[in-house]
Design an enzyme around this catalytic site. Structure first.
Site, PDB file in Angstrom:
ATOM      1  N   SER A  23       0.786  -1.133  -0.061  1.00  0.00           N
ATOM      2  CA  SER A  23       0.121   0.058  -0.113  1.00  0.00           C
ATOM      3  C   SER A  23       0.783   1.290  -0.051  1.00  0.00           C
ATOM      4  CB  SER A  23      -0.933   0.014   1.264  1.00  0.00           C
ATOM      5  OG  SER A  23      -1.898  -0.892   0.924  1.00  0.00           O
ATOM      6  N   LYS A  72     -10.546  -5.190   9.874  1.00  0.00           N
ATOM      7  CA  LYS A  72     -11.355  -4.778   8.853  1.00  0.00           C
ATOM      8  C   LYS A  72     -12.958  -5.038   9.759  1.00  0.00           C
ATOM      9  CE  LYS A  72      -9.235  -5.921   4.391  1.00  0.00           C
ATOM     10  NZ  LYS A  72      -9.660  -6.705   3.295  1.00  0.00           N
ATOM     11  N   ASP A 109     -12.653  -3.046  -1.802  1.00  0.00           N
ATOM     12  CA  ASP A 109     -12.095  -4.372  -2.177  1.00  0.00           C
ATOM     13  C   ASP A 109     -13.090  -4.794  -3.043  1.00  0.00           C
ATOM     14  OD1 ASP A 109      -9.879  -4.775  -0.752  1.00  0.00           O
ATOM     15  OD2 ASP A 109     -10.903  -5.302   0.985  1.00  0.00           O
ATOM     16  N   GLY A 134     -13.077 -17.920   3.196  1.00  0.00           N
ATOM     17  CA  GLY A 134     -12.664 -16.948   4.033  1.00  0.00           C
ATOM     18  C   GLY A 134     -13.147 -15.686   3.762  1.00  0.00           C
ATOM     19  N   ARG A 157     -13.813 -26.569   2.675  1.00  0.00           N
ATOM     20  CA  ARG A 157     -13.416 -27.731   3.240  1.00  0.00           C
ATOM     21  C   ARG A 157     -14.204 -28.230   4.442  1.00  0.00           C
ATOM     22  NH1 ARG A 157      -8.467 -29.258   1.468  1.00  0.00           N
ATOM     23  NH2 ARG A 157      -7.399 -27.512   0.443  1.00  0.00           N
TER      24      ARG A 157
END
Length: 279
Positions: A23, A72, A109, A134, A157
């Site tokens: 960044s 976040k 994002d 995730g 999974r």
């Protein structure tokens, strides 16, 4: 948003660990291109426990912050308001100090993913697959909510992760089905495949890439290419990389923090590529 982008202002990226972050390279390249000589962009190793104290020390010279894991979601209670996009995934990666001093949280994002795909000519797909479940997978699902008209299959999974992704699908109003990771090779035939897993996780799938693949969005950027991306490119499939995502979401952050549009995408990408080449 700062009222005068020529004033000396500060910005930074926070997270833990953070030393690897690109960044600063991207934002500083943008400042140089925009002529913001008095702006600075730093990085600070801050965990969840240290975040409130860091916020208490922020003065009026701060224009904004970029946030990575594990902050976040932890940052949300410290903000005055968050955007609809950030609320949709309960994740903030950008904090902007508004003209009246309020702390506004946003998520670049998700629109960054959409912009990276658009740059490759992908504006709409009729189905998609996501490898992994995730935090990045939920952002990918939110991006697909904007461009996918049909079913999204998520390969996971565990049943716990599958249930979590189904909840996200309901929340984002996406037609979603979960499948076992053992069948992930089937997902490679989708018109758009998001690989959202840690480095090395998809290596075993490279041999299963079809001879005429469509588009792969692999969110990793170092080391690059991944085995999956290399095989995909070898069969002339379109590949969107983690660097593409990083640059596009940073472009949006620069615009939010400085009030300058458009941010210099090409200069930021060149700076990122140069930094990665040295690693």
């Amino acid at each position: 948003m700062p009222t005068r982008a020529t004033d000396a202002r500060r910005a930074a990226v926070l997270g833990s660990p953070i030393a690897h972050s690109l960044s600063p390279v991207l934002h500083r390249a943008a400042y140089a291109e925009l002529g913001l000589a008095d702006w600075s962009y730093d990085l600070f190793d801050v965990d969840e426990a240290g975040l409130p104290e860091f916020f208490e020390r922020l003065g009026p010279e701060w224009a904004g912050l970029s946030l990575t894991m594990p902050l976040k979601r932890a940052v949300i209670p410290l903000l005055d308001e968050i955007s609809e996009t950030a609320s949709s995934v309960e994740a903030v990666n950008t904090v902007v100090r508004t003209a009246d001093g309020r702390r506004h949280g946003d998520n670049t994002d998700i629109p960054g993913m959409v912009a990276a795909l658009r740059e490759k000519g992908i504006e709409q797909v009729d189905s998609a697959a996501i490898l992994g479940a995730g935090a990045t997978a939920s952002s990918a699902l939110a991006a697909l909510a904007r461009i996918c008209t049909g079913e999204v299959v998520v390969y996971v999974r565990s049943e716990a992760r599958a249930a979590e992704m189904r909840r996200w699908g309901e929340r984002l109003d996406v037609e979603l089905r979960t499948a076992d990771w053992a069948d992930a090779a089937e997902g490679l035939r989708a018109p758009l495949v998001f690989a959202t897993t840690p480095a090395g996780t998809t290596d075993a799938l490279a041999a299963a890439v079809p001879e005429r693949p469509a588009t792969l969005f692999d969110v990793l950027y170092h080391p690059w290419p991944t085995d999956l991306a290399a095989r995909w490119s070898g069969y002339a499939g379109a590949v969107v990389s983690g660097l593409d995502l990083l640059v596009h979401q940073a472009v949006l952050q620069v615009e939010l923090m400085t009030g300058r549009t458009p941010a210099p995408l090409d200069a930021m990408r060149r700076a990122g590529e140069k930094a990665l080449a040295r690693r």
